[in-house]
Design a protein around this motif. Structure first.
Motif, PDB file in Angstrom:
ATOM      1  N   TRP A   1      13.740  -0.442  -1.937  1.00 26.18           N
ATOM      2  CA  TRP A   1      12.342  -0.642  -1.560  1.00 26.18           C
ATOM      3  C   TRP A   1      12.204  -0.774  -0.035  1.00 26.18           C
ATOM      4  CZ3 TRP A   1      10.248  -4.893  -5.463  1.00 26.18           C
ATOM      5  CH2 TRP A   1      10.256  -4.362  -6.747  1.00 26.18           C
ATOM      6  N   GLY A   2      11.030  -0.441   0.439  1.00 27.57           N
ATOM      7  CA  GLY A   2      10.697  -0.670   1.839  1.00 27.57           C
ATOM      8  C   GLY A   2      11.227   0.362   2.805  1.00 27.57           C
TER       9      GLY A   2
ATOM     10  N   TYR B   1      -0.237  -6.070  -7.140  1.00 25.55           N
ATOM     11  CA  TYR B   1       0.941  -5.428  -6.567  1.00 25.55           C
ATOM     12  C   TYR B   1       0.540  -4.516  -5.400  1.00 25.55           C
ATOM     13  CZ  TYR B   1       5.737  -3.755  -6.718  1.00 25.55           C
ATOM     14  OH  TYR B   1       7.031  -3.468  -6.418  1.00 25.55           O
TER      15      TYR B   1
ATOM     16  N   LYS C   1      -1.086   5.727   0.825  1.00 26.85           N
ATOM     17  CA  LYS C   1      -0.396   6.502   1.883  1.00 26.85           C
ATOM     18  C   LYS C   1      -0.175   7.944   1.452  1.00 26.85           C
ATOM     19  CE  LYS C   1       3.211   3.832   2.604  1.00 26.85           C
ATOM     20  NZ  LYS C   1       4.526   3.508   3.193  1.00 26.85           N
TER      21      LYS C   1
ATOM     22  N   LEU D   1      11.250   2.606  -8.602  1.00 27.71           N
ATOM     23  CA  LEU D   1      12.374   2.755  -7.675  1.00 27.71           C
ATOM     24  C   LEU D   1      13.244   1.498  -7.746  1.00 27.71           C
ATOM     25  CD1 LEU D   1      13.261   4.648  -5.246  1.00 27.71           C
ATOM     26  CD2 LEU D   1      12.012   3.058  -3.786  1.00 27.71           C
TER      27      LEU D   1
ATOM     28  N   ALA E   1       9.339   5.784  -2.024  1.00 27.65           N
ATOM     29  CA  ALA E   1       8.329   6.000  -3.068  1.00 27.65           C
ATOM     30  C   ALA E   1       7.160   6.826  -2.530  1.00 27.65           C
ATOM     31  CB  ALA E   1       7.841   4.660  -3.614  1.00 27.65           C
ATOM     32  N   THR E   2       6.749   6.545  -1.308  1.00 25.09           N
ATOM     33  CA  THR E   2       5.634   7.305  -0.729  1.00 25.09           C
ATOM     34  C   THR E   2       5.999   8.781  -0.645  1.00 25.09           C
ATOM     35  OG1 THR E   2       4.964   5.392   0.560  1.00 25.09           O
ATOM     36  CG2 THR E   2       4.117   7.530   1.268  1.00 25.09           C
TER      37      THR E   2
ATOM     38  N   GLY F   1      10.121   3.752   2.526  1.00 24.88           N
ATOM     39  CA  GLY F   1       9.239   4.921   2.456  1.00 24.88           C
ATOM     40  C   GLY F   1       9.614   5.919   1.379  1.00 24.88           C
TER      41      GLY F   1
ATOM     42  N   ARG G   1      -0.440   0.462  -1.938  1.00 23.37           N
ATOM     43  CA  ARG G   1      -0.238   1.048  -0.607  1.00 23.37           C
ATOM     44  C   ARG G   1       0.457   2.411  -0.716  1.00 23.37           C
ATOM     45  NH1 ARG G   1      -1.879   2.380   3.634  1.00 23.37           N
ATOM     46  NH2 ARG G   1      -0.582   2.390   5.483  1.00 23.37           N
TER      47      ARG G   1
ATOM     48  N   TYR H   1       5.744   5.862 -11.515  1.00 26.78           N
ATOM     49  CA  TYR H   1       6.965   5.935 -10.704  1.00 26.78           C
ATOM     50  C   TYR H   1       7.622   4.569 -10.639  1.00 26.78           C
ATOM     51  CZ  TYR H   1       3.282   4.407  -7.597  1.00 26.78           C
ATOM     52  OH  TYR H   1       2.185   3.751  -7.091  1.00 26.78           O
TER      53      TYR H   1
HETATM   54  C1  LIG Z   1       6.000   0.127  -5.795  1.00 29.12           C
HETATM   55  C2  LIG Z   1       7.289   0.756  -5.331  1.00 29.12           C
HETATM   56  C3  LIG Z   1       7.393   2.126  -5.968  1.00 29.12           C
HETATM   57  C4  LIG Z   1       7.287   0.858  -3.804  1.00 29.12           C
HETATM   58  O1  LIG Z   1       8.412   1.600  -3.371  1.00 29.12           O
HETATM   59  P1  LIG Z   1       8.824   1.666  -1.819  1.00 29.12           P
HETATM   60  O2  LIG Z   1       9.763   2.814  -1.643  1.00 29.12           O
HETATM   61  O3  LIG Z   1       9.280   0.320  -1.374  1.00 29.12           O
HETATM   62  O4  LIG Z   1       7.432   2.001  -1.100  1.00 29.12           O
HETATM   63  P2  LIG Z   1       7.252   2.522   0.388  1.00 29.12           P
HETATM   64  O5  LIG Z   1       8.359   1.995   1.239  1.00 29.12           O
HETATM   65  O6  LIG Z   1       7.053   4.001   0.350  1.00 29.12           O
HETATM   66  O7  LIG Z   1       5.857   1.872   0.806  1.00 29.12           O
HETATM   67  C5  LIG Z   1       5.566   0.511   0.520  1.00 29.12           C
HETATM   68  C6  LIG Z   1       4.329   0.079   1.305  1.00 29.12           C
HETATM   69  O8  LIG Z   1       3.844  -1.139   0.739  1.00 29.12           O
HETATM   70  C7  LIG Z   1       3.778  -2.101   1.769  1.00 29.12           C
HETATM   71  N1  LIG Z   1       3.972  -3.401   1.169  1.00 29.12           N
HETATM   72  C8  LIG Z   1       5.104  -3.891   0.648  1.00 29.12           C
HETATM   73  N2  LIG Z   1       4.881  -5.145   0.182  1.00 29.12           N
HETATM   74  C9  LIG Z   1       3.576  -5.417   0.420  1.00 29.12           C
HETATM   75  C10 LIG Z   1       2.744  -6.537   0.186  1.00 29.12           C
HETATM   76  N3  LIG Z   1       3.197  -7.649  -0.423  1.00 29.12           N
HETATM   77  N4  LIG Z   1       1.435  -6.474   0.580  1.00 29.12           N
HETATM   78  C11 LIG Z   1       0.957  -5.359   1.178  1.00 29.12           C
HETATM   79  N5  LIG Z   1       1.706  -4.259   1.426  1.00 29.12           N
HETATM   80  C12 LIG Z   1       2.999  -4.295   1.048  1.00 29.12           C
HETATM   81  C13 LIG Z   1       4.842  -1.700   2.751  1.00 29.12           C
HETATM   82  O9  LIG Z   1       4.637  -2.332   4.012  1.00 29.12           O
HETATM   83  C14 LIG Z   1       4.640  -0.191   2.775  1.00 29.12           C
HETATM   84  O10 LIG Z   1       3.490   0.172   3.494  1.00 29.12           O
HETATM   85  P3  LIG Z   1       3.572   0.634   5.067  1.00 29.12           P
HETATM   86  O11 LIG Z   1       4.451   1.845   5.119  1.00 29.12           O
HETATM   87  O12 LIG Z   1       2.158   0.901   5.420  1.00 29.12           O
HETATM   88  O13 LIG Z   1       4.154  -0.514   5.830  1.00 29.12           O
HETATM   89  C15 LIG Z   1       8.503  -0.064  -5.778  1.00 29.12           C
HETATM   90  O14 LIG Z   1       8.268  -1.365  -5.299  1.00 29.12           O
HETATM   91  C16 LIG Z   1       8.726  -0.100  -7.281  1.00 29.12           C
HETATM   92  O15 LIG Z   1       9.411   0.738  -7.840  1.00 29.12           O
HETATM   93  N6  LIG Z   1       8.179  -1.116  -7.978  1.00 29.12           N
HETATM   94  C17 LIG Z   1       8.388  -1.315  -9.401  1.00 29.12           C
HETATM   95  C18 LIG Z   1       7.779  -0.235 -10.276  1.00 29.12           C
HETATM   96  C19 LIG Z   1       6.316  -0.048 -10.039  1.00 29.12           C
HETATM   97  O16 LIG Z   1       5.578  -0.975  -9.834  1.00 29.12           O
HETATM   98  N7  LIG Z   1       5.887   1.200 -10.094  1.00 29.12           N
HETATM   99  C20 LIG Z   1       4.499   1.550  -9.940  1.00 29.12           C
HETATM  100  C21 LIG Z   1       3.798   1.488 -11.227  1.00 29.12           C
HETATM  101  S1  LIG Z   1       2.524   2.725 -11.288  1.00 29.12           S
END
Ligand SMILES: CC(C)(COP(=O)(O)OP(=O)(O)OC[C@H]1O[C@@H](n2cnc3c(N)ncnc32)[C@H](O)[C@@H]1OP(=O)(O)O)[C@@H](O)C(=O)NCCC(=O)NCCS
Length: 134
Positions: free
Chosen positions: A71-72, A105, A114, A66, A76-77, A74, A110, A64
């Motif tokens: 980001w941040g 990462y 979740k 986004l 992706a979750t 919810g 996370r 996945y």
């Molecule tokens: C990874 C990714 C999908 C996250 O998307 P997102 O919509 O921001 O994720 P969410 O908001 O659903 O959740 C992020 C969680 O990570 C936590 N988080 C963010 N940065 C963090 C960090 N540096 N350390 C620990 N936790 C972290 C957030 O607090 C949140 O957890 P919480 O709800 O318990 O507070 C997005 O950053 C992305 O697309 N990254 C690039 C592509 C990628 O890496 N894909 C995955 C490859 S398999």
């Protein structure tokens, strides 16, 4: 064209509109299970499940991404949770769904935690030695 997104993905940032369109036409569209992640009426990411073949046909791999401006929130979750549910319904041969995420990462780790994935271990060879396996 978002380097923050591609940094932890297996693909590179597209260098032109043509290369992006080519990817969509030749990789995304023929993919058997690939969905757009939508928010506020627009496509902001994508999520895919790839079913393995042969003896491993019961295993699916989740990927996945986004757009960083979303980001941040919810998103992706929510997408991972929905995709995991629908993948098992739409691919009844699946018995398990796996996600490989980078050890450097925590946000991606996370997300799958979740969504209910269970950490199983650390892949220890080659390129995979930085990746956790859920
Ligand atoms: C990874 C990714 C999908 C996250 O998307 P997102 O919509 O921001 O994720 P969410 O908001 O659903 O959740 C992020 C969680 O990570 C936590 N988080 C963010 N940065 C963090 C960090 N540096 N350390 C620990 N936790 C972290 C957030 O607090 C949140 O957890 P919480 O709800 O318990 O507070 C997005 O950053 C992305 O697309 N990254 C690039 C592509 C990628 O890496 N894909 C995955 C490859 S398999």
């Amino acid at each position: 064209m978002d380097e923050k997104v591609s940094k932890f993905c297996s693909w590179e940032v597209f260098q032109s509109r043509e290369s992006a369109v080519d990817y969509f036409v030749n990789q995304d569209l023929p993919h058997p299970w690939n969905r757009a992640i939508c928010a506020a009426g627009r496509v902001v990411g994508s999520i895919a499940v790839r079913s393995l073949t042969g003896c491993d046909r019961c295993r699916g791999e989740l990927g996945y991404a986004l757009a960083s401006e979303y980001w941040g929130r919810g998103i992706a979750t929510r997408a991972v949770t929905l995709a995991a549910n629908y993948a098992f319904i739409e691919m009844p041969h699946l018995e398990r769904l796996e996600a490989v995420v980078d050890v450097d990462y925590p946000a991606s780790q996370r997300v799958v935690e979740k969504a209910g994935f269970v950490r199983e271990g650390l892949l220890a060879q080659g390129e995979a030695n930085r990746r956790r396996h859920f």
